[in-house]
Write a protein that holds these residues in place. Structure first.
Motif, mmCIF file in Angstrom:
data_model
loop_
_atom_site.group_PDB
_atom_site.id
_atom_site.type_symbol
_atom_site.label_atom_id
_atom_site.label_comp_id
_atom_site.label_asym_id
_atom_site.label_seq_id
_atom_site.Cartn_x
_atom_site.Cartn_y
_atom_site.Cartn_z
ATOM 1 N N LEU A 124 -3.259 -11.233 7.266
ATOM 2 C CA LEU A 124 -2.558 -10.502 6.224
ATOM 3 C C LEU A 124 -1.683 -9.398 6.818
ATOM 4 O O LEU A 124 -0.553 -9.165 6.369
ATOM 5 N N THR A 125 -2.183 -8.740 7.840
ATOM 6 C CA THR A 125 -1.380 -7.719 8.511
ATOM 7 C C THR A 125 -0.133 -8.332 9.129
ATOM 8 O O THR A 125 0.973 -7.790 9.013
ATOM 9 N N ARG A 126 -0.297 -9.471 9.779
ATOM 10 C CA ARG A 126 0.846 -10.159 10.380
ATOM 11 C C ARG A 126 1.900 -10.509 9.344
ATOM 12 O O ARG A 126 3.111 -10.364 9.581
ATOM 13 N N ALA A 127 1.447 -10.924 8.163
ATOM 14 C CA ALA A 127 2.386 -11.292 7.100
ATOM 15 C C ALA A 127 3.048 -10.074 6.469
ATOM 16 O O ALA A 127 4.202 -10.147 6.023
ATOM 17 N N ALA A 128 2.327 -8.956 6.437
ATOM 18 C CA ALA A 128 2.860 -7.749 5.798
ATOM 19 C C ALA A 128 3.850 -7.008 6.687
ATOM 20 O O ALA A 128 4.779 -6.352 6.195
ATOM 21 N N LEU A 129 3.663 -7.081 7.986
ATOM 22 C CA LEU A 129 4.452 -6.268 8.918
ATOM 23 C C LEU A 129 5.972 -6.436 8.785
ATOM 24 O O LEU A 129 6.693 -5.422 8.797
ATOM 25 N N PRO A 130 6.501 -7.646 8.653
ATOM 26 C CA PRO A 130 7.967 -7.749 8.550
ATOM 27 C C PRO A 130 8.539 -6.952 7.386
ATOM 28 O O PRO A 130 9.636 -6.372 7.509
ATOM 29 N N HIS A 131 7.827 -6.885 6.285
ATOM 30 C CA HIS A 131 8.310 -6.147 5.120
ATOM 31 C C HIS A 131 8.259 -4.643 5.361
ATOM 32 O O HIS A 131 9.155 -3.906 4.936
ATOM 33 N N MET A 132 7.222 -4.196 6.043
ATOM 34 C CA MET A 132 7.143 -2.773 6.393
ATOM 35 C C MET A 132 8.206 -2.409 7.422
ATOM 36 O O MET A 132 8.846 -1.359 7.330
#
Length: 255
Positions: A124-132
């Motif tokens: 989930l962190t990997r998926a969230a990082l690009p948006h952050m």
């Protein structure tokens, strides 16, 4: 804007159907955040959403196994689509092991605990990082454990998984600190939640660990103490705190 800076921000909380996760989701909503409730249990997830909405907040739910990529993708897509981005990720969902010592840990116990407690938050962190990273800011908070600090708070699988969470937190902090991303974790001690410990008291692991767990002391309140620590670490007030594993344990880690 709220004093914590969450007004209008997009927040994902996993394991938000109960315990520390639910308490955190409610607290973020009280501070004006738009909350995405992620949980495996549809009934409790929707109960949290209703509690937020009844209090005048904004929330919606995504239900599913967080170690499945399609569920991870749905969580991120729903949060970014509904709320316009992703500002805070709280990786809270987790399960206990059976307090098993290494020689008594079966493959199924090991694989399930590692999958839920370490692999799922990584995904989930990997998926969230690009948006952050696109926004140039983001706060990630993990629920680690007293077991991420010592070897006497749980069995082999849970201890390894939570030590992994501590390492993941620190790696994120180093890799992305110049990109506006902060990663921290709380390490709860004994806390009033509904997490189950299915252990046989006479087995080697529980019999060894039992006396150490007895040093935990007072049981913390999920909302007043653990969720409050999560909100602090995610808030602008903690803007220079990065890579920290914060014990919230009434001094257990100091013994």
């Amino acid at each position: 804007m709220s004093s914590t800076g969450f007004e209008g921000r997009s927040v994902v909380v996993t394991g938000a159907g109960s315990g520390i996760g639910r308490a955190s989701a409610l607290r973020f909503a009280e501070e004006g955040a738009n909350v995405l409730v992620a949980d495996l249990n549809p009934e409790t997830a929707h109960q949290t959403v209703e509690a937020v909405r009844t209090a005048g907040g904004v929330a919606r739910a995504v239900v599913g196994d967080l170690s499945e990529q399609r569920v991870v993708d749905e969580i991120v897509a729903t949060a970014t689509g509904a709320y316009g981005g992703l500002d805070v990720l709280v990786n809270n969902a987790g399960i206990m092991d059976r307090m098993s010592a290494v020689a008594d840990t079966e493959d199924a116990e090991w694989e399930r605990v590692i999958r839920v407690n370490l692999t799922a938050p990584f995904m989930l962190t990997r998926a969230a990082l690009p948006h952050m990273l696109d926004r140039g800011r983001g706060a990630i908070v993990f629920t680690a454990s007293e077991a991420s600090l010592r070897g006497s708070a749980a069995g082999a699988a849970y201890t390894a998984a939570k030590h992994g969470i501590a390492g993941l937190t620190k790696s994120l902090a180093v890799m992305y600190r110049n990109k506006g991303i902060r990663a921290n974790a709380i390490a709860p001690g004994a806390t009033s939640t509904n997490i189950r410990v299915d252990a046989e008291a006479t087995a080697h692991g529980p019999s060894v660990i039992g006396p150490y767990v007895g040093l935990a002391g007072r049981v913390a309140d999920a909302a007043a103490e653990q969720a409050a620590a999560i909100l602090f670490l995610a808030s602008d007030a903690a803007g220079n705190i990065n890579g920290t594993v914060l014990p919230v344990d009434n001094g257990w880690s100091a013994i």
